[in-house]
Design an enzyme around this catalytic site. Structure first.
Site, PDB file in Angstrom:
ATOM      1  N   ARG A  72      67.564  58.687  63.445  1.00 17.10           N
ATOM      2  CA  ARG A  72      67.044  57.573  64.252  1.00 17.10           C
ATOM      3  C   ARG A  72      67.748  56.281  63.838  1.00 17.10           C
ATOM      4  O   ARG A  72      68.037  56.092  62.664  1.00 17.10           O
ATOM      5  CB  ARG A  72      65.539  57.416  63.999  1.00 17.10           C
ATOM      6  CG  ARG A  72      64.704  58.390  64.779  1.00 17.10           C
ATOM      7  CD  ARG A  72      63.244  58.448  64.380  1.00 17.10           C
ATOM      8  NE  ARG A  72      62.667  57.254  63.781  1.00 17.10           N
ATOM      9  CZ  ARG A  72      61.427  57.195  63.316  1.00 17.10           C
ATOM     10  NH1 ARG A  72      60.631  58.238  63.393  1.00 17.10           N
ATOM     11  NH2 ARG A  72      60.965  56.107  62.771  1.00 17.10           N
ATOM     12  N   ARG A 112      49.622  47.339  61.764  1.00 15.11           N
ATOM     13  CA  ARG A 112      50.696  47.046  60.821  1.00 15.11           C
ATOM     14  C   ARG A 112      50.680  45.591  60.393  1.00 15.11           C
ATOM     15  O   ARG A 112      51.498  45.195  59.557  1.00 15.11           O
ATOM     16  CB  ARG A 112      52.022  47.332  61.502  1.00 15.11           C
ATOM     17  CG  ARG A 112      52.748  48.590  61.001  1.00 15.11           C
ATOM     18  CD  ARG A 112      54.067  48.598  61.690  1.00 15.11           C
ATOM     19  NE  ARG A 112      55.048  49.494  61.194  1.00 15.11           N
ATOM     20  CZ  ARG A 112      55.215  50.747  61.582  1.00 15.11           C
ATOM     21  NH1 ARG A 112      54.364  51.303  62.390  1.00 15.11           N
ATOM     22  NH2 ARG A 112      56.242  51.435  61.127  1.00 15.11           N
ATOM     23  N   LYS A 159      53.033  59.723  56.563  1.00 22.23           N
ATOM     24  CA  LYS A 159      51.838  59.587  57.408  1.00 22.23           C
ATOM     25  C   LYS A 159      51.916  60.483  58.646  1.00 22.23           C
ATOM     26  O   LYS A 159      50.949  61.142  58.993  1.00 22.23           O
ATOM     27  CB  LYS A 159      51.691  58.140  57.926  1.00 22.23           C
ATOM     28  CG  LYS A 159      51.537  57.095  56.870  1.00 22.23           C
ATOM     29  CD  LYS A 159      51.284  55.726  57.506  1.00 22.23           C
ATOM     30  CE  LYS A 159      52.389  55.214  58.394  1.00 22.23           C
ATOM     31  NZ  LYS A 159      53.664  54.911  57.721  1.00 22.23           N
ATOM     32  N   ARG A 209      62.919  47.494  56.871  1.00 21.93           N
ATOM     33  CA  ARG A 209      61.602  48.072  57.179  1.00 21.93           C
ATOM     34  C   ARG A 209      60.695  48.038  55.941  1.00 21.93           C
ATOM     35  O   ARG A 209      59.498  47.765  56.054  1.00 21.93           O
ATOM     36  CB  ARG A 209      61.746  49.518  57.657  1.00 21.93           C
ATOM     37  CG  ARG A 209      62.377  49.606  59.029  1.00 21.93           C
ATOM     38  CD  ARG A 209      62.667  51.032  59.394  1.00 21.93           C
ATOM     39  NE  ARG A 209      61.461  51.778  59.703  1.00 21.93           N
ATOM     40  CZ  ARG A 209      61.373  53.094  59.653  1.00 21.93           C
ATOM     41  NH1 ARG A 209      62.416  53.817  59.303  1.00 21.93           N
ATOM     42  NH2 ARG A 209      60.249  53.693  59.949  1.00 21.93           N
ATOM     43  N   ARG A 237      66.209  61.478  56.424  1.00 29.13           N
ATOM     44  CA  ARG A 237      65.416  61.968  57.543  1.00 29.13           C
ATOM     45  C   ARG A 237      66.270  62.255  58.789  1.00 29.13           C
ATOM     46  O   ARG A 237      67.116  61.455  59.164  1.00 29.13           O
ATOM     47  CB  ARG A 237      64.358  60.916  57.884  1.00 29.13           C
ATOM     48  CG  ARG A 237      63.326  61.385  58.856  1.00 29.13           C
ATOM     49  CD  ARG A 237      62.003  60.781  58.558  1.00 29.13           C
ATOM     50  NE  ARG A 237      61.879  59.433  59.115  1.00 29.13           N
ATOM     51  CZ  ARG A 237      60.750  58.765  59.129  1.00 29.13           C
ATOM     52  NH1 ARG A 237      59.659  59.278  58.598  1.00 29.13           N
ATOM     53  NH2 ARG A 237      60.700  57.556  59.633  1.00 29.13           N
TER      54      ARG A 237
END
Ligand code: AMP
Length: 214
Positions: free
Chosen positions: A160, A88, A13, A171, A127
């Site tokens: 992160r 969310r 996104k 998550r 990532r």
């Protein structure tokens, strides 16, 4: 154009949002980015948000809704915006509708970026983010030219806290439970569109634009 981007963590996104802001000259409102900045700045909000974010859970609705309301009231949102990572939860979506209907400017489209679970895991665990300019890389799909270093600004790349493996599982679970129901929510309102989020970033972007302009 007032757009909500929906999709699991890692669906891409944020990447699509960054390309959309270039094309349509409207701002991206990423609650994740706003919260990460608050954490980095050590503000009271950041201190409250940090433990939720590190565990992969959600920051309380009241906190996030307040942030978004303030942001939507700013001048640069008049011509539209891309909401990325918000709403969310169903209460966030309902509150957003209330705020926007009071402003007489309802959402035009909720675009769901769809990616299957195995692919999501690779995208998330691979990532890396630049400390300097926030540019993202992926060790599997789009590594930098020089390991650990940003191609754009030479900054140091890091993982992160919320991209670490245990957090990622949480998550994805939180997404299934709290956020996936929004697909139905916007479907019932008649503004839901979906795009297949696999393939190259440019291919996905071409599909996104044709969906938004259809
Ligand atoms: P993101 O970069 O959008 O994946 O967000 C990173 C983290 O920030 C999430 O895992 C949550 O802890 C928090 N966060 C971001 N947006 C929201 C939101 N709309 N509601 C609650 N928590 C959020």
């Amino acid at each position: 154009m007032r757009i909500v981007l929906l999709g699991a963590p890692g669906a891409g996104k944020g990447t699509q949002a960054k390309m959309l802001i270039e094309k349509y000259k409207i701002p991206q409102i990423s609650t994740g980015d706003i919260l990460r900045k608050a954490v980095a700045d050590g503000t009271p909000l950041g201190k409250e948000a940090k433990s939720h974010m590190d565990s992969g859970g959600l920051v309380p609705d009241s906190v996030v809704i307040g942030l978004v309301k303030d942001r939507l009231a700013q001048d640069d949102c008049k011509a539209g915006y891309i909401l990325d990572g918000f709403p969310r939860t169903t209460p966030q979506a309902e509150e957003l509708d209330t705020v926007l209907s009071a402003m007489n400017s309802p959402l035009n489209v909720a675009l769901s970026v769809d990616v299957d679970k195995d692919d999501l895991m690779k995208r998330l665990t691979g990532r890396r983010t630049c400390k300097g300019c926030q540019q993202m890389y992926n060790m599997y799909f789009s590594p930098p030219g020089k390991e650990g270093t940003c191609d754009k600004c030479g900054g140091e790349l890091f993982q992160r806290d919320d991209d670490k493996e245990a957090t990622i599982k949480n998550r994805l679970d939180v997404y299934e439970k709290s956020t996936a129901p929004l697909i139905d929510y916007y479907g019932k309102k008649g503004i839901l569109k979906s795009v297949d989020g696999t393939g190259s970033i440019d291919e996905i972007f071409t599909k996104v634009v044709s969906i938004l302009e259809s």
